[in-house]
Design an enzyme around this catalytic site. Sequence first.
Site: not given
Length: 315
Positions: A291-292, A289, A163, A237-239, A79, A268
């Site tokens: 969550a997605w 990382h 989300l 869980t965003a950035r 995204t 990351e």
Amino acid sequence: MKASQLTGVFLDAATMGQDIDLELLNALPLDWISYPYTSPNEVLERSNNAQVIITNKVKLDASVLSQLPDLKLICVAATGMDNIDLIAADALGVAVKNAKNYAGNSVAQLVFSLILELLNNTSKYSQRVQQGYWSKSKSFCLLDFPISELTNKTLGLIGYGTLAKSVEKIAAAFDMKVIISDHKDANTVREGRVSFDEVLKTSDVISIHCPLTAKTTNLISAAELNLMKSNAVIINTARGGIINEADLIEALQQNKILGAGVDVLTVEPPRADHLMLNTPLDNLIITPHIAWASVEARQRLLQQVCDNITEHFAL
């Protein structure tokens, strides 16, 4: 341009994992070359003559894009599009398309995995069992760590897109009260929202779902953490970069908040000597990382990439 003339390159296909079906991509009428990973000095050579580039995290800046005259479409297998120079792409007539709304269930599931671990201490209890504490106990159970119910607790959402709304649905099943934060610098509070500071002060659980921008960098720093309840937990869980990592470590060390679960860091993958990885804390959970990354979400993501290509070229 005829489909038979189209060529495409996937610069970091390994980021999709090995457990999803790539036949959707291979079935498109394009000549594909896929690379597991691509370093910055390999981008030009591998993208030369390609009309389509798929990238998850490989950066495509103005200097690179200006040297790819055949490029027509960039498909971001995510995204967020911060790895693409969107202004340069637009000036060069290169379309950029991302994937949207594919990971709601996956993200919400991890959010609650982190919340429940922090409030139930499941892993700590499991370790105690393996270490023999239960076998030696005089009681039928161990009560070494607190367990707290979510029912009637307040969940504060920072960011309220797809989300966050997926998280909200699960919160309802736990009979939680959900409040939605307005912007930090808002002069007035919109209907249905709560002021940013009030969310920090009253929430038992805070879950972050806003994008990383100049305004949201260090959105949560020492001052904001000091507003939170001492028995509250925060989930990101965003950035990475939305929470100031050094300030979070200090807050956890001093028990200013109960705990934190983060799925993202500022860099990351992180260096082995990263502060967050080298400060022993039993009230901090870090996941890489993911969550997605449910199998189902990644398959939906690939489908959107294919749909974006098909729509753009009318295949």
